[in-house]
Design a protein around this motif. Sequence first.
Motif, PDB file in Angstrom:
ATOM      1  N   SER A 216      21.188  11.050  -7.748  1.00 50.46           N
ATOM      2  CA  SER A 216      20.281  12.337  -6.890  1.00 50.46           C
ATOM      3  C   SER A 216      19.805  12.986  -7.780  1.00 50.46           C
ATOM      4  CB  SER A 216      20.473  12.445  -5.422  1.00 50.46           C
ATOM      5  OG  SER A 216      21.641  13.220  -4.903  1.00 50.46           O
ATOM      6  N   GLY A 217      18.455  13.045  -7.377  1.00 50.27           N
ATOM      7  CA  GLY A 217      18.138  14.751  -8.190  1.00 50.27           C
ATOM      8  C   GLY A 217      18.405  15.064 -10.127  1.00 50.27           C
ATOM      9  N   GLY A 218      17.981  15.927 -10.880  1.00 48.58           N
ATOM     10  CA  GLY A 218      18.578  15.998 -11.759  1.00 48.58           C
ATOM     11  C   GLY A 218      17.192  15.725 -12.681  1.00 48.58           C
ATOM     12  N   LEU A 219      16.311  15.847 -12.394  1.00 48.65           N
ATOM     13  CA  LEU A 219      14.801  15.896 -12.391  1.00 48.65           C
ATOM     14  C   LEU A 219      14.065  16.957 -12.326  1.00 48.65           C
ATOM     15  CD1 LEU A 219      13.162  11.954 -11.989  1.00 48.65           C
ATOM     16  CD2 LEU A 219      14.693  13.099 -13.317  1.00 48.65           C
ATOM     17  N   VAL A 220      13.201  17.599 -12.834  1.00 54.40           N
ATOM     18  CA  VAL A 220      12.598  18.703 -12.782  1.00 54.40           C
ATOM     19  C   VAL A 220      10.962  18.516 -12.193  1.00 54.40           C
ATOM     20  CG1 VAL A 220      11.283  20.178 -14.123  1.00 54.40           C
ATOM     21  CG2 VAL A 220      12.973  20.034 -15.534  1.00 54.40           C
ATOM     22  N   SER A 221      11.082  18.907 -10.709  1.00 52.08           N
ATOM     23  CA  SER A 221      10.392  18.227  -9.880  1.00 52.08           C
ATOM     24  C   SER A 221       9.134  19.021  -9.914  1.00 52.08           C
ATOM     25  CB  SER A 221      10.057  19.160  -8.480  1.00 52.08           C
ATOM     26  OG  SER A 221      10.423  20.756  -8.346  1.00 52.08           O
ATOM     27  N   LEU A 222       8.193  20.436 -11.723  1.00 51.74           N
ATOM     28  CA  LEU A 222       7.421  20.250 -12.025  1.00 51.74           C
ATOM     29  C   LEU A 222       6.622  19.468 -13.019  1.00 51.74           C
ATOM     30  CD1 LEU A 222       7.782  24.161 -11.613  1.00 51.74           C
ATOM     31  CD2 LEU A 222       6.104  22.360 -10.387  1.00 51.74           C
ATOM     32  N   PHE A 223       7.733  18.609 -13.037  1.00 52.80           N
ATOM     33  CA  PHE A 223       7.124  17.617 -14.427  1.00 52.80           C
ATOM     34  C   PHE A 223       6.436  16.358 -13.960  1.00 52.80           C
ATOM     35  CE2 PHE A 223       9.155  20.083 -18.093  1.00 52.80           C
ATOM     36  CZ  PHE A 223       8.879  20.573 -18.065  1.00 52.80           C
ATOM     37  N   THR A 224       6.050  15.890 -15.032  1.00 48.29           N
ATOM     38  CA  THR A 224       5.883  13.684 -14.659  1.00 48.29           C
ATOM     39  C   THR A 224       6.885  13.528 -14.625  1.00 48.29           C
ATOM     40  OG1 THR A 224       4.729  13.869 -16.838  1.00 48.29           O
ATOM     41  CG2 THR A 224       3.528  14.153 -14.995  1.00 48.29           C
ATOM     42  N   VAL A 225       6.707  12.008 -14.789  1.00 42.35           N
ATOM     43  CA  VAL A 225       8.301  10.917 -14.806  1.00 42.35           C
ATOM     44  C   VAL A 225       8.233  10.814 -16.680  1.00 42.35           C
ATOM     45  CG1 VAL A 225       8.788   8.503 -14.841  1.00 42.35           C
ATOM     46  CG2 VAL A 225       7.969   9.727 -12.954  1.00 42.35           C
TER      47      VAL A 225
ATOM     48  N   ASP B  23      26.134   7.579 -12.506  1.00 36.33           N
ATOM     49  CA  ASP B  23      26.616   7.545 -11.151  1.00 36.33           C
ATOM     50  C   ASP B  23      26.133   7.147 -10.279  1.00 36.33           C
ATOM     51  OD1 ASP B  23      28.251   8.876  -9.348  1.00 36.33           O
ATOM     52  OD2 ASP B  23      27.131  10.635  -9.333  1.00 36.33           O
ATOM     53  N   GLU B  24      26.969   6.014  -9.592  1.00 38.40           N
ATOM     54  CA  GLU B  24      26.087   5.311  -8.892  1.00 38.40           C
ATOM     55  C   GLU B  24      25.135   4.329  -8.664  1.00 38.40           C
ATOM     56  OE1 GLU B  24      26.857   6.232  -4.730  1.00 38.40           O
ATOM     57  OE2 GLU B  24      29.496   7.313  -5.016  1.00 38.40           O
ATOM     58  N   LEU B  25      24.382   4.242 -10.326  1.00 35.56           N
ATOM     59  CA  LEU B  25      23.346   3.413 -10.758  1.00 35.56           C
ATOM     60  C   LEU B  25      23.047   2.469 -10.034  1.00 35.56           C
ATOM     61  CD1 LEU B  25      21.163   3.630 -12.896  1.00 35.56           C
ATOM     62  CD2 LEU B  25      22.580   2.145 -13.551  1.00 35.56           C
ATOM     63  N   GLN B  26      23.640   1.630  -9.399  1.00 40.99           N
ATOM     64  CA  GLN B  26      22.586   0.192  -8.614  1.00 40.99           C
ATOM     65  C   GLN B  26      23.153   0.569  -7.263  1.00 40.99           C
ATOM     66  OE1 GLN B  26      25.873  -2.871  -9.095  1.00 40.99           O
ATOM     67  NE2 GLN B  26      26.968  -1.711 -10.345  1.00 40.99           N
ATOM     68  N   SER B  27      22.547   2.181  -6.249  1.00 43.09           N
ATOM     69  CA  SER B  27      22.883   1.960  -4.386  1.00 43.09           C
ATOM     70  C   SER B  27      21.193   1.706  -4.448  1.00 43.09           C
ATOM     71  CB  SER B  27      23.244   3.776  -4.957  1.00 43.09           C
ATOM     72  OG  SER B  27      24.798   3.925  -4.851  1.00 43.09           O
ATOM     73  N   GLY B  28      20.960   0.811  -3.504  1.00 46.35           N
ATOM     74  CA  GLY B  28      19.502   0.343  -3.619  1.00 46.35           C
ATOM     75  C   GLY B  28      18.858  -0.923  -4.202  1.00 46.35           C
ATOM     76  N   MET B  29      19.306  -1.135  -4.750  1.00 53.22           N
ATOM     77  CA  MET B  29      19.163  -1.697  -5.717  1.00 53.22           C
ATOM     78  C   MET B  29      19.101  -3.268  -4.907  1.00 53.22           C
ATOM     79  SD  MET B  29      19.498  -0.923  -9.844  1.00 53.22           S
ATOM     80  CE  MET B  29      19.001   0.485 -10.890  1.00 53.22           C
ATOM     81  N   SER B  30      18.023  -4.092  -5.859  1.00 49.59           N
ATOM     82  CA  SER B  30      18.283  -5.678  -4.766  1.00 49.59           C
ATOM     83  C   SER B  30      19.134  -6.072  -6.035  1.00 49.59           C
ATOM     84  CB  SER B  30      16.580  -6.620  -4.783  1.00 49.59           C
ATOM     85  OG  SER B  30      16.841  -6.171  -6.639  1.00 49.59           O
ATOM     86  N   PRO B  31      20.074  -7.307  -5.688  1.00 47.49           N
ATOM     87  CA  PRO B  31      20.484  -7.534  -6.686  1.00 47.49           C
ATOM     88  C   PRO B  31      19.840  -8.475  -7.596  1.00 47.49           C
ATOM     89  CG  PRO B  31      21.363  -8.862  -4.111  1.00 47.49           C
ATOM     90  CD  PRO B  31      20.344  -8.102  -4.013  1.00 47.49           C
ATOM     91  N   ALA B  32      18.671  -9.260  -7.434  1.00 46.01           N
ATOM     92  CA  ALA B  32      18.096  -9.245  -9.075  1.00 46.01           C
ATOM     93  C   ALA B  32      17.668  -7.988  -9.646  1.00 46.01           C
ATOM     94  CB  ALA B  32      16.761 -10.278  -8.902  1.00 46.01           C
ATOM     95  N   MET B  33      17.962  -7.166  -9.168  1.00 42.16           N
ATOM     96  CA  MET B  33      17.646  -5.865  -9.972  1.00 42.16           C
ATOM     97  C   MET B  33      18.656  -5.392 -10.236  1.00 42.16           C
ATOM     98  SD  MET B  33      15.964  -2.107  -9.288  1.00 42.16           S
ATOM     99  CE  MET B  33      13.709  -2.408  -8.983  1.00 42.16           C
ATOM    100  N   ARG B  34      19.355  -5.061  -9.875  1.00 47.59           N
ATOM    101  CA  ARG B  34      21.092  -4.791 -10.597  1.00 47.59           C
ATOM    102  C   ARG B  34      21.556  -5.610 -11.709  1.00 47.59           C
ATOM    103  NH1 ARG B  34      23.457  -6.017  -5.517  1.00 47.59           N
ATOM    104  NH2 ARG B  34      23.386  -3.994  -4.511  1.00 47.59           N
TER     105      ARG B  34
END
Length: 218
Positions: A84-93, A160-171
């Motif tokens: 979670s976090g790690g991105l600059v909130s003022l920047f676009t994706v 770090d816990e990349l799979q959290s919240g993903m559907s089985p297919a997306m995972r």
Amino acid sequence: MSLDVKHFYLGFADLSLFEDAQLSIAEGEIVCLSTGVLDGGTSFLKACAGIVPYQSGTLLVDGEEISHMPADKIFRKVAYCYESGGLVSLFTVYNNIALPLKYHRNFDNDFVAKRITSVAELLGIASILEYDVHQLNDVQLRLVNLARALVIRPRLLLADELQSGMSPAMREQILAILKDYCNQTRASLLMTTTAGDSHSIADRVYRIENKKIILESP
């Protein structure tokens, strides 16, 4: 890119997270580290990325102590994906993914755009490149962090816990992409996992127990 951790001690103030921990990953290997609540998995990954200092022991990336490596060398070879976090909130994706290419390399704008588009399409996030960070859900945040890591084509990827919240297919789709990446580039992957996550691509699975890293399955 190999990772060798020996006699590893890590803690904060009066909290001890790891004592005499050991872990070795060879070039091209995929290793999962099964974690629980507040057991230090995130801190361990950050230490492997040179983000968090540790008290003693050795942590070698391709035979070189991570604490002695210059920052630009780490940025070129090692990538850490935040849960979670790690991105600059003022920047676009788009601009978040571009950061390591623009600030630690001398690539021109066309090269950066092609690299970002390629990775975004691979991960299925091309449609959100102009989104602001606050518009993303938790899974999208992790995928953007992964895209920002993959654009530099790292030799050691720490997720770090990349799979959290993903559907089985997306995972399974994302895991297949990571496996292909490691197979094609001989990069190494260390990924923390939690309950319900898949270890299908792992060469080995470890767990954290009593401040040590224990082999769970070969």
